[in-house]
Design a protein around this motif. Structure first.
Motif, short mmCIF file in Angstrom:
data_model
loop_
_atom_site.label_atom_id
_atom_site.label_comp_id
_atom_site.label_asym_id
_atom_site.label_seq_id
_atom_site.Cartn_x
_atom_site.Cartn_y
_atom_site.Cartn_z
N HIS A 1 0.80 -1.42 -0.07
CA HIS A 1 -0.04 -0.02 0.13
C HIS A 1 0.86 1.21 0.00
CE1 HIS A 1 -3.09 2.93 1.12
NE2 HIS A 1 -4.02 2.18 0.99
N VAL A 2 0.21 2.34 -0.62
CA VAL A 2 1.18 3.57 -0.68
C VAL A 2 1.24 4.12 0.64
CG1 VAL A 2 -0.76 5.13 -0.82
CG2 VAL A 2 1.42 5.76 -1.90
N GLU A 3 0.64 3.92 1.61
CA GLU A 3 0.89 4.36 3.01
C GLU A 3 2.22 3.52 3.71
OE1 GLU A 3 -2.56 4.19 5.67
OE2 GLU A 3 -3.45 5.80 4.45
N GLY B 1 4.72 3.17 1.90
CA GLY B 1 5.76 3.72 1.54
C GLY B 1 5.95 5.01 2.36
N GLU B 2 4.75 5.77 2.82
CA GLU B 2 4.84 6.90 3.64
C GLU B 2 5.62 6.49 5.05
OE1 GLU B 2 2.02 10.66 5.09
OE2 GLU B 2 1.13 8.83 4.20
N PHE B 3 5.10 5.34 5.37
CA PHE B 3 5.71 4.86 6.65
C PHE B 3 7.28 4.67 6.73
CE2 PHE B 3 7.16 1.18 9.00
CZ PHE B 3 6.43 1.05 10.26
N TYR B 4 7.59 4.12 5.75
CA TYR B 4 8.95 4.01 5.43
C TYR B 4 9.69 5.42 5.73
CZ TYR B 4 8.72 -0.93 4.54
OH TYR B 4 8.26 -2.30 4.65
N ARG B 5 9.21 6.24 4.98
CA ARG B 5 9.81 7.77 5.02
C ARG B 5 10.01 8.03 6.55
NH1 ARG B 5 6.66 13.43 3.95
NH2 ARG B 5 8.71 14.72 4.61
N TRP B 6 8.92 8.17 7.13
CA TRP B 6 9.03 8.61 8.63
C TRP B 6 9.90 7.93 9.36
CZ3 TRP B 6 8.48 13.48 9.35
CH2 TRP B 6 7.25 14.04 8.51
N MET B 7 9.82 6.59 9.02
CA MET B 7 10.77 5.45 9.60
C MET B 7 12.37 6.05 9.78
SD MET B 7 11.00 1.30 9.77
CE MET B 7 11.73 1.29 8.29
#
Length: 227
Positions: free
Chosen positions: A94-96, A98-104
């Protein structure tokens, strides 16, 4: 027909009170996972026994069956994946996610920025700002503020394990290190009254699982003190 979920191996948390082991205990409580705890007084972290678990002499360490897991963010991400029914990590693909990995990854920038500020390393040199990943302290934390100004959660519309990790990290930056606050290196680098980051961290720490984790940590600290 879906394959059955593999059985979770026995979990043992090696930790010390008031360390990042609390983050892992919090996550274990969120997941309602069965686990055991082995206390590690700080003076034992450089022992040969503990260095076999983590050569850096740090806690937490999570033993999952025969496998040893270190690094807090890695441990709690793995736990989130083991308990998908708790919805603490966006679905794979899911695209979220990817956002999760960004903030991780961004959490590492925040930590470097905070440590550089705490140890009074200059971040106002243009070449340094260009060279280091986070740029400078104000830019890094303002990026987070702007993201959270109109959001309750880092990613998506509910709490994920990143919110737990960020709440713990922010509170670490908002509190003094030890009791010698005359030493600038021990002073908080963020204000507990920060209008965006303070309420965000406090919301996450109002969760029942956090209260359970802190109570268990306090019990552990009391047992260690009386031993």
């Amino acid at each position: 027909m879906n394959a059955p979920k593999p059985l979770l191996p026995p979990l043992t948390l090696y930790t010390s009170p008031k360390t990042r082991g609390t983050y892992v205990r919090w996550m274990l409580e969120e997941c309602e996972a069965p686990y055991q705890v082995v206390s590690r007084p700080r003076e034992q972290l450089r022992s040969a026994e503990h260095l076999r678990l983590n050569p850096l002499g740090k806690v937490p360490v999570l033993q999952a069956g025969e496998q040893l897991l270190t690094e807090t963010l890695a441990i709690i991400t793995w736990l989130a994946e083991q308990f998908p029914e708790k919805n603490l990590i966006p679905p794979a693909g899911h695209v979220e996610r990817g956002e999760f990995y960004r903030w991780m990854c961004f959490a590492l920038h925040l930590e470097y920025a905070a440590m550089d500020r705490r140890f009074q390393l200059l971040d106002n040199d243009p070449e340094r700002r260009f060279s280091v990943g986070y740029g400078d302290f104000d830019t890094a934390f303002n990026t987070l503020r702007q993201h959270l100004k109109t959001r309750e959660y880092l990613v998506g519309d509910h709490t994920t394990m990143l919110d737990l990790y960020y709440a713990g990290l922010l509170m670490q930056f908002m509190q003094p290190r030890g009791t010698d606050t005359d030493n600038p290196r021990n002073r908080p680098v963020l204000s507990i009254d920060d209008p965006v980051l303070g309420p965000y961290a406090k919301r996450q720490m109002s969760r029942p699982a956090f209260a359970r984790a802190v109570a268990l940590d306090n019990e552990l600290a009391a047992r260690m003190a009386s031993a």
